[in-house]
Motif scaffolding. Structure first.
Motif, PDB file in Angstrom:
ATOM      1  N   GLN A  89      31.821  26.186  28.114  1.00  0.00           N
ATOM      2  CA  GLN A  89      30.830  26.605  29.113  1.00  0.00           C
ATOM      3  C   GLN A  89      29.886  27.658  28.530  1.00  0.00           C
ATOM      4  O   GLN A  89      28.684  27.633  28.790  1.00  0.00           O
ATOM      5  N   ASP A  93      25.961  27.136  28.305  1.00  0.00           N
ATOM      6  CA  ASP A  93      25.034  28.100  28.921  1.00  0.00           C
ATOM      7  C   ASP A  93      23.975  28.558  27.914  1.00  0.00           C
ATOM      8  O   ASP A  93      22.796  28.707  28.256  1.00  0.00           O
ATOM      9  N   ARG A  97      19.877  27.829  28.166  1.00  0.00           N
ATOM     10  CA  ARG A  97      18.850  28.869  28.131  1.00  0.00           C
ATOM     11  C   ARG A  97      17.796  28.571  27.076  1.00  0.00           C
ATOM     12  O   ARG A  97      16.612  28.861  27.264  1.00  0.00           O
ATOM     13  N   GLN A 100      15.069  26.433  28.676  1.00  0.00           N
ATOM     14  CA  GLN A 100      14.377  26.808  29.930  1.00  0.00           C
ATOM     15  C   GLN A 100      13.025  27.449  29.624  1.00  0.00           C
ATOM     16  O   GLN A 100      12.965  28.546  29.073  1.00  0.00           O
ATOM     17  N   GLY A 116      18.395  23.677  35.332  1.00  0.00           N
ATOM     18  CA  GLY A 116      18.261  24.904  36.129  1.00  0.00           C
ATOM     19  C   GLY A 116      16.805  25.206  36.444  1.00  0.00           C
ATOM     20  O   GLY A 116      15.898  24.523  35.974  1.00  0.00           O
ATOM     21  N   ASP A 121      19.159  28.524  40.219  1.00  0.00           N
ATOM     22  CA  ASP A 121      20.115  27.406  40.351  1.00  0.00           C
ATOM     23  C   ASP A 121      20.618  27.005  38.969  1.00  0.00           C
ATOM     24  O   ASP A 121      19.865  27.024  37.992  1.00  0.00           O
ATOM     25  N   ASN A 122      21.885  26.597  38.908  1.00  0.00           N
ATOM     26  CA  ASN A 122      22.485  26.243  37.623  1.00  0.00           C
ATOM     27  C   ASN A 122      22.043  24.872  37.146  1.00  0.00           C
ATOM     28  O   ASN A 122      21.593  24.041  37.943  1.00  0.00           O
ATOM     29  N   GLN A 275      14.557  36.361  39.667  1.00  0.00           N
ATOM     30  CA  GLN A 275      14.859  35.102  40.361  1.00  0.00           C
ATOM     31  C   GLN A 275      14.005  35.020  41.612  1.00  0.00           C
ATOM     32  O   GLN A 275      14.045  35.911  42.458  1.00  0.00           O
TER      33      GLN A 275
END
Length: 749
Positions: A89, A93, A97, A100, A116, A121-122, A275
């Motif tokens: 995980q 993750d 990133r 994104q 995401g 939101d994931n 966010q």
């Protein structure tokens, strides 16, 4: 059972260890591991180990920018199994990133699927998503197969991984980095590649360039989410010089006209790492808590782009004032810190300046260039050796064929006959029959000449530092072209502006709902604020033995000034006063009032007013009300008094003369101009007394005459010519009060 089963000499290999040294040793090992192999990026490629391993694993799998996407689960599995012995995980993750576009300025991973969003939101699970490299990752890897960098064994020593990537892309500054290690942290915001390349080219041309010159080219961060930087230029310079600082970033907004004088505010860009959903929740919470009286509603109308609609309370609301109050209370303005704590040369953690970071990247690029050139040189030498053998074979083709056909050990015979090297003989023996055609000799000679020319060029490059820097400049120029400001990905997204100079008092008022209140202070120092403007103060209830000291009408946006007998002034917001239920709260809880002092008076603040403050013994001066403001619990000392003297009167200034009455019923009238205006002090003598002190003061315009009311409510007036016997200079004793003057010794009955 109670006996110890251990041998007396500790023969079970149990050794006593001092707990302190054991903990120190283990904690230091953990700290070093976190600093070196987890939290801090390498200054050369701007990557932490997990990101480097993800890129390297994708490279090993052949997932290039132009190849097909591969399942993220497969990439993560490879990274975890071969290079990074940590949780899947955590690796996923990190991979998410890197893809994104709102988190990273120049994405390193090209993701397909749900990765995401800016609402926090994931991403979808790794079994659903796919990824491949971007051009940025390809640039970071450029030359990795050409001995550009060192490799080290992986954690299980089955494989090898790069210590650092060649890094043709200035990733550390371009994409930034953040991490918390043990005892140190790093935070580097993203920047514009076009600008970084310009600064790097300047450093190549002029190694002694100053930070000021570099900041001309790199004026500040360039966030993927845009926004406006409102930091002062001097502060930005200081941050880049020391490697520590911060940047205030504001959301971008515009006023949308709705016709008939109405408007709404639309926020189109929000600060970095905020966010959006949490931001809107916070604005809504403040709205419900009535902390934003100028705002009516907030709506999120975002689709692919950001569109937050703010509806003002009315069309008369000043949009700038509304936004300033929002900037103060919400993350529409946030501070992005700069702490360029990186691993210098991959080994030493230190805080570096902008110039240091660029210099180390350029130094690494030079090392990579030299290593790649030497690697290519070795390849050329090997190929030239083989081609030399081929040419000898073509010149003596029949004899070579005979030796291969007839001799038992053709390799040894070839070497001795034509004085070939082992490599040349092996290459001739491995040659295909189709390569024996006539044209081949011409092509070999052509390749031989081309490689000889290339070899000479590389040797010249390795011999000349100037040529090396020229090549690096060309490489940087190519990166700059690819990510130029004219391209969609390269354009600057964050702009700069000066923070608008707005009145802070007006902003504070804009954050308070304006409502009428009645402020009540009791003699024993209890304060409360009742809703509405009470017409009759006689109905107010107090604790037993307590009575009304002062009550007045105010608005929640007003400041309430409390003056004590010790000559101190305290400032309280009317909106922060305890409500009208019960008897309120003691002032001593809210401000640091000394026990032997009492409340003298209280009133609402008026910035344009001046007051006369006087002690009981008749010392005083004029003070501007703006000087009384005190923003702390400690308050502000205005009138210096020592026991048994104390502050007695505070009177608004109107007109040009002062009338003063002592407890001895002597009155004196003198020009206001004789009183000095001060911010703090003991003041000057207003009236001289043998015993007793001051009773009352009144300021008035001499041409209008002096008025007072007696206890029966009758009004008296003495014109200028009737006041002659009381007119004098400040500090005189005065004359007995005129006929009809109230027995109370006050000008108002």
């Amino acid at each position: 059972m109670g006996q110890s089963t251990l041998p007396p000499d500790g023969g079970d290999n149990i050794q006593p260890v001092d707990l302190k040294s054991a903990l120190e040793e283990r904690y230091l090992a953990y700290a070093l591991s976190t600093i070196m192999h987890r939290a801090l990026p390498d200054v050369r490629d701007g990557l932490k180990p997990v990101h480097r391993r993800i890129i390297h694993a994708m490279s090993e799998m052949g997932v290039r920018p132009n190849s097909a996407y591969k399942k993220c689960a497969r990439i993560v599995g490879d990274v975890m199994g071969k290079f990074h012995p940590h949780g899947d995980q955590a690796i996923y993750d990190a991979l998410v990133r890197l893809s994104q576009d709102f988190a990273i300025r120049y994405p390193i991973v090209d993701g397909q699927g749900n990765f995401g969003n800016i609402d926090g939101d994931n991403a979808a699970a790794m079994r659903y998503t796919e990824a491949r490299m971007t051009e940025v990752a390809a640039l970071l890897l450029e030359g990795i197969g050409e001995d550009a960098v060192d490799f080290r064994p992986t954690y299980n020593e089955e494989d090898e991984e790069p210590v650092v990537l060649p890094g043709a892309f200035p990733n550390l500054l371009a994409n930034g980095s953040s991490g918390i290690a043990v005892g140190m942290a790093t935070n580097i915001p993203p920047h514009n590649v076009h600008e970084i390349c310009d600064a790097a080219l300047l450093l190549i041309r002029k190694p002694e360039a100053s930070i000021e010159e570099l900041v001309e080219l790199v004026p500040g961060p360039d966030f993927p989410t845009g926004g406006t930087i409102i930091e002062a230029r001097s502060s930005i310079l200081d941050a880049y010089r020391t490697g520590r600082g911060g940047f205030r970033v504001r959301a971008k907004w515009e006023q949308e006209d709705l016709g008939r004088g109405g408007y709404q505010i639309v926020v189109t860009e929000i600060p970095y790492q905020v966010q959006k959903s949490r931001l809107i929740e916070k604005i809504a919470e403040l709205l419900i808590a009535r902390k934003l009286p100028l705002l009516e509603d907030v709506r999120d109308e975002s689709a692919e782009d950001i569109r937050i609609v703010l509806v003002p309370k009315s069309r008369t609301v000043d949009a700038k004032l509304l936004m300033e109050s929002l900037f103060r209370l919400t993350e529409l303005e946030s501070r992005v810190s700069l702490n360029m704590n990186v691993l210098s040369m991959g080994k030493v953690p230190k805080v570096m300046s902008l110039k240091d970071v660029l210099s180390e990247w350029l130094s690494h690029r030079r090392d990579v260039l030299v290593r790649r050139s030497r690697h290519r040189l070795a390849e050329i030498d090997r190929r030239l050796e083989i081609l030399g053998g081929y040419l000898i074979a073509y010149l003596n083709l029949d004899e070579v064929i005979r030796i291969i056909r007839e001799e038992d050990e053709p390799k040894a015979v070839l070497i001795s006959t034509f004085t070939l090297t082992d490599l040349q003989a092996e290459s001739i023996l491995n040659m295909r029959l189709r390569n024996l055609r006539k044209l081949e000799e011409f092509e070999i000679r052509k390749e031989f000449d081309e490689l000889s020319t290339e070899k000479a060029g590389i040797e010249a490059l390795l011999a000349s530092e100037e040529k090396q820097w020229a090549t690096i400049s060309w490489e940087i120029g190519e990166v700059k072209k690819k990510f130029a400001k004219a391209t969609a990905i390269g354009r600057r997204r964050t702009d700069f502006a000066d923070a608008p100079s707005t009145d802070s008092a007006a902003i504070e008022q804009a954050m308070i709902e304006k409502e009428p209140v009645t402020v009540v202070v009791s003699e024993k120092g209890w304060i409360r604020a009742l809703k509405g403007h009470l017409a009759d103060f006689s109905t107010l209830q107090f604790k037993e033995g307590d009575n009304l000291k002062v009550a007045f009408h105010a608005q929640t946006t007003d400041k309430v000034m409390i003056v004590t007998t010790g000559g101190k002034v305290f400032t309280l917001g009317a909106d922060k006063l305890p409500g009208g239920r019960g008897h309120g709260e003691p002032l001593r809880i809210m401000v640091d009032m000394e026990t032997e002092q009492d409340v003298l008076t209280a009133f609402t603040y008026d910035a344009n007013r001046k007051l006369i403050i006087s002690s009981h013994l008749g010392y005083g001066f004029v003070v501007a009300e703006s000087e009384l403001l005190a923003n702390t619990r400690k308050g502000k000392q205005i009138l210096n008094v020592a026991m048994p003297d104390e502050a007695k009167l505070l009177v608004p200034v109107q007109g040009d003369h002062v009338a003063i009455v002592g407890e001895n019923r002597k009155m004196l009238v003198f020009p206001l101009a004789q009183l000095p205006e001060m911010a703090r002090g003991k003041g000057v003598r207003l009236q001289r007394y043998k015993d007793g002190g001051i009773s009352d003061i009144k300021t008035f315009a001499i041409d209008d005459g002096l008025t007072w009311d007696d206890s029966a409510g009758r009004n008296f007036i003495r014109k200028k010519d009737e006041l002659t016997e009381w007119l004098g200079d400040r500090a005189a004793a005065g004359r007995t009060v005129p006929k009809g003057f109230p027995r109370s010794g006050k000008f108002s009955g």
